[in-house]
Design an enzyme around this catalytic site. Structure first.
Site, mmCIF file in Angstrom:
data_model
loop_
_atom_site.group_PDB
_atom_site.id
_atom_site.type_symbol
_atom_site.label_atom_id
_atom_site.label_comp_id
_atom_site.label_asym_id
_atom_site.label_seq_id
_atom_site.Cartn_x
_atom_site.Cartn_y
_atom_site.Cartn_z
ATOM 1 C CD GLU A 430 -3.280 -1.167 2.242
ATOM 2 O OE1 GLU A 430 -3.177 0.368 3.255
ATOM 3 O OE2 GLU A 430 -3.988 -1.694 2.404
ATOM 4 C CD GLU A 533 -4.930 -6.105 3.750
ATOM 5 O OE1 GLU A 533 -3.075 -5.750 3.510
ATOM 6 O OE2 GLU A 533 -5.370 -4.859 4.825
#
Length: 806
Positions: A430, A533
């Site tokens: 991320e 994820e």
């Protein structure tokens, strides 16, 4: 079914308790260096000196996490689980008695910003708290007393989005070696080719010479099967005797190779050795698992030629009350419980973890996504008043990124490349979160499935930087290992698609972005995509199951973890399939209904008003309500149909499995008794069952240990304590306070109730049960003998567990 699903865990734990633990340094004689340290939670710059008075310092053995020893406080940051950091010093006095030419110290992990001194001399600094590192002690060793001093600076304690711990929280090793030895992490293998008839294994060896060698140097590589039989061997002369590092590669031909896979994680042993004039001077042993990996933009992923779905979970490195110091037995139990649910892959979120975890994944049969970092050149938001609440802080690892990231990534790959479980190298998680910190004009008018803090912000760092950095880090990985693909976990795919990031990696991970699978597969037909994820909802799984080109997902998360917490009171994020004590939660059973290949069924309950139609995957298995109250009973099963019985009489008709929701349900009025579900085959035969019973008032404590015989050498046992009524039924509504006392050569590591909102003292010997249950961690202290562990609670009949340290 409840017992059957998880009973195999105990057998595997017993087998793995004999697994040798060793430093992963590839050379020398490595011995644990954990005992007899001194510690002070203070910052005195004179602590590095040999003559410093440390007589009043606390004595302890490593590993050690000082943050978990502190009191939870609402004045601290939610991202750390409301626990502090600080600055601490460790010191150890020692003498060198062997006659080895060289001595090294190896730290598996120190959080963070460590400085290591020997006899007042700075050996080095390592700011990254997750990276393993080694220092050469030889130049500064002296006769008699030597002092290692380690400064750990975690004063910027809210420097992560989750709990990190503080201190020397992993094992430390002392390595003795000759002047000529294998280099650190200097032995590596790859399966160059595998067929049913033969495998070719290349073995790369780096030999480090601290002085010019005058003798004849040879290297040898020998492969043994799991029974200890030699199956291949090659010996080669080292052509370069000059001081420095010489690289040598040999090939081994392995007849009829036994492949490593998830159901049969078969391991060979590779023994590599250095000879001088025919005499062995150094060597090491390495596990080898022969397997092939294949990734395809249309077909997904294949292990050993078999196309499959990766059913993964994300894991942080803490274990609730134990903090960042997680004994091997705790990892074993957690992994075996996850495997029973159907999990076949682990994502090391979001950093390299303890070496023992990779050893266990090799032996248990898990795929591993190894990950380097969560932050690059700019800081992310760190929430301090609750997740996404209020104003964030901006501490982090960004300040040492430019100096250290390439070495950190390289060291991760060099350390972990010999593990057959590792199938992906991730360079970051991320780092492309929109406006946290990077931004791009495409964000105007665009949405993602997570908060993105507004549209395009021209004053923010340009997202184009992401692609430049990704190419650098991917090159670091490929310089060491080309046998596995490079990946990254993208949070803002819509933004990263405007950059070079997706092209810099080989496999592209999408975080919470199932809505772009079809769009991006059509737009980028050569891109290999997976859910790096995802949430635990069934829709995210169907997006994997029903699309051949999506090879898998990694759920957030495998187990509850400290930090990234909500508003006080909250210890952590409560999203796990397992709780803090690694017991399966209702959503763990729900996941088993989707993933497990073994027949299973589970029932949970909750009150519901007539006409309501909400279905929960988080329903606890409780059967205590007001008589006549309308209760929804939900069943999670992998059977094609199920029926419900109360005291042997059918109260819920046979209903088919609902593929859309994954839940079968019945609404019935509550009546006390024993309620059970039967998951049935198409012909009506019972494939699985699960039962729950009404309980009366708490009467006694019941305890059971996962093992009764333990190694005296700091082995850990799990004792489950339950509050039961007079009939022996667990009283799941109880919250009694339980006290633990120990007699004999053991100590209490902690009591874990698994209640996320319990912010009481976790450092003492008593704690409240949660849903009628408590877990006690008991560790032997080094002596043989009988251990008596007793549990008591006011007004309840106590109990005792007897263990043997041998």
């Amino acid at each position: 079914m409840k017992n059957k699903l998880f009973a195999s865990a105990l057998l595997i734990i017993a087998m793995l308790s004999l697994m040798p633990l060793r430093a992963q340094v590839s050379f020398g004689d490595a011995r644990k260096f954990n005992d007899g340290w001194l510690f002070s939670l203070s910052d005195d710059s004179l602590s590095l000196r040999n003559d410093y008075d440390d007589g009043k310092w606390r004595r302890l053995d490593l590993p050690h996490d000082w943050s978990i020893e502190a009191q939870l406080s609402p004045s601290l940051a939610s991202c750390t689980g409301y626990l502090p950091g600080g600055i601490g010093w460790y010191r150890k006095h020692f003498t060198v008695t062997d006659r080895a030419a060289r001595h090294y110290i190896y730290f598996e992990g120190v959080y963070n910003r460590s400085e290591v001194y020997l006899n007042g001399h700075l050996l080095g600094k390592r700011p990254n708290g997750y990276i393993s590192f080694l220092y050469d002690l030889t130049p500064y060793l002296q006769e008699g007393d030597n002092v290692i001093a380690v400064r750990v600076d975690h004063s910027r304690y809210a420097d992560s989005r989750w709990y990190t711990g503080s201190g020397i929280y992993r094992d430390v090793w002392m390595i003795s070696a000759p002047q000529t030895h294998f280099a650190q992490w200097g032995v590596a293998w790859q399966a160059a080719s595998i067929t049913d008839r033969r495998a070719t294994v290349t073995v790369d060896m780096e030999v480090e010479k601290h002085e010019t060698e005058k003798g004849r140097l040879e290297v040898s590589a020998t492969l043994y099967d799991a029974e200890g039989k030699q199956v291949a061997q090659r010996r080669s002369r080292l052509s370069d005797n000059a001081k420095g590092i010489t690289k040598q590669t040999v090939s081994l031909n392995v007849p009829k190779p036994h492949r490593w896979n998830l159901t049969d994680p078969y391991l060979y042993t590779l023994k590599t050795e250095i000879y001088r004039n025919g005499e062995r001077i150094d060597g090491c042993e390495t596990n080898v698992g022969l397997r092939t990996l294949q990734f395809d933009a249309n077909k997904g992923f294949a292990l050993n030629g078999q196309w499959m779905k990766v059913k993964g979970v994300c894991l942080h490195h803490d274990a609730g009350v134990l903090g960042a110091v997680v004994p091997p037995e705790v990892w074993e139990r957690r992994l075996t419980n996850l495997k029973a649910i159907g999990v076949n892959a682990i994502r090391m979120s979001h950093n390299p973890q303890a070496p023992v975890l990779y050893d266990l994944c090799d032996r248990l049969g898990f795929l591993v996504m190894d990950e380097a970092s969560d932050e690059w050149e700019f800081p992310k938001r760190k929430w301090v008043k609750g997740w996404n609440v209020g104003e964030p802080s901006y501490d982090g690892s960004f300040d040492f990124f430019e100096e250290w990231i390439e070495r950190d990534v390289t060291d991760m790959v060099r350390r972990d490349r010999n593990h057959p479980c590792v199938f992906l190298w991730s360079i970051g998680n991320e780092v492309d979160y929109p406006n946290d910190p990077y931004s791009h004009p495409v964000l105007d008018g665009t949405t993602i499935n997570q908060p993105m803090f507004g549209g395009y912000k021209p004053e923010a760092p340009s997202a184009m930087r992401i692609g430049v950095i990704a190419k650098r880090l991917a090159a670091c990985v490929r310089a060491v290992d080309t046998s596995r693909p490079v990946t990254g976990a993208l949070a803002g795919v819509v933004m990263s698609n405007q950059t070079e990031y997706p092209e810099a990696v080989d496999v592209v991970g999408y975080n919470y972005t199932e809505n772009r699978y079809d769009i991006d597969h059509a737009t980028y037909p050569d891109r290999v995509i997976y859910g790096s994820e995802t949430g635990v909802g069934i829709e995210a799984w169907h997006a994997v199951r029903d699309k051949d080109f999506i090879f898998g997902q990694f759920l957030w998360t495998g187990t509850d973890y400290l930090g990234e917490a909500g508003r006080w009171p909250s210890r952590g994020l409560y999203t796990g399939l397992l709780d803090f004590g690694s017991f399966p939660k209702p959503r763990g059973y729900f996941r088993a209904s989707l993933w497990s290949e073994q027949p299973m069924a589970y029932i949970g309950t909750y009150p519901i008003r007539k006409g309501e139609n909400w279905l929960s995957m988080d329903a606890w298995d409780t059967w205590n309500y007001e008589p006549g109250e309308l209760i929804r009973v939900v069943c999670y099963t992998n059977a094609p149909q199920a029926r419900l019985l109360l005291d042997g009489k059918e109260v819920g008709e046979m209903k088919p499995y609902d593929d859309k929701t994954g839940i079968i349900f019945w609404d019935i009025p509550y009546r006390p008794g024993t309620l059970w579900v039967e998951g049935c085959n198409a012909n009506g035969s019972v494939a699985s069952s699960y039962r729950i019973s009404s309980s009366t008032h708490p009467y006694a404590l019941r305890a059971r240990a996962d093992r009764s015989n333990l190694s005296a050498n700091k082995a850990t046992a799990h004792i489950t304590v339950e509050v039961v009524d007079k009939e022996g039924t667990v009283v799941k509504l109880s919250d009694n306070d339980i006290t633990c006392r120990i007699e004999g050569p053991a100590r209490l590591l902690g009591l874990e109730g698994s209640n996320n909102s319990d912010m009481s003292d976790y450092t003492d010997n008593h704690h409240r049960v949660f849903r009628g249950r408590l877990l006690a961690y008991i560790q032997t202290t080094g002596e043989k003998g009988t251990i008596r562990v007793s549990f008591s609670s006011p007004l309840l009949k106590g109990t005792e567990v007897v263990l043997t340290a041998e």
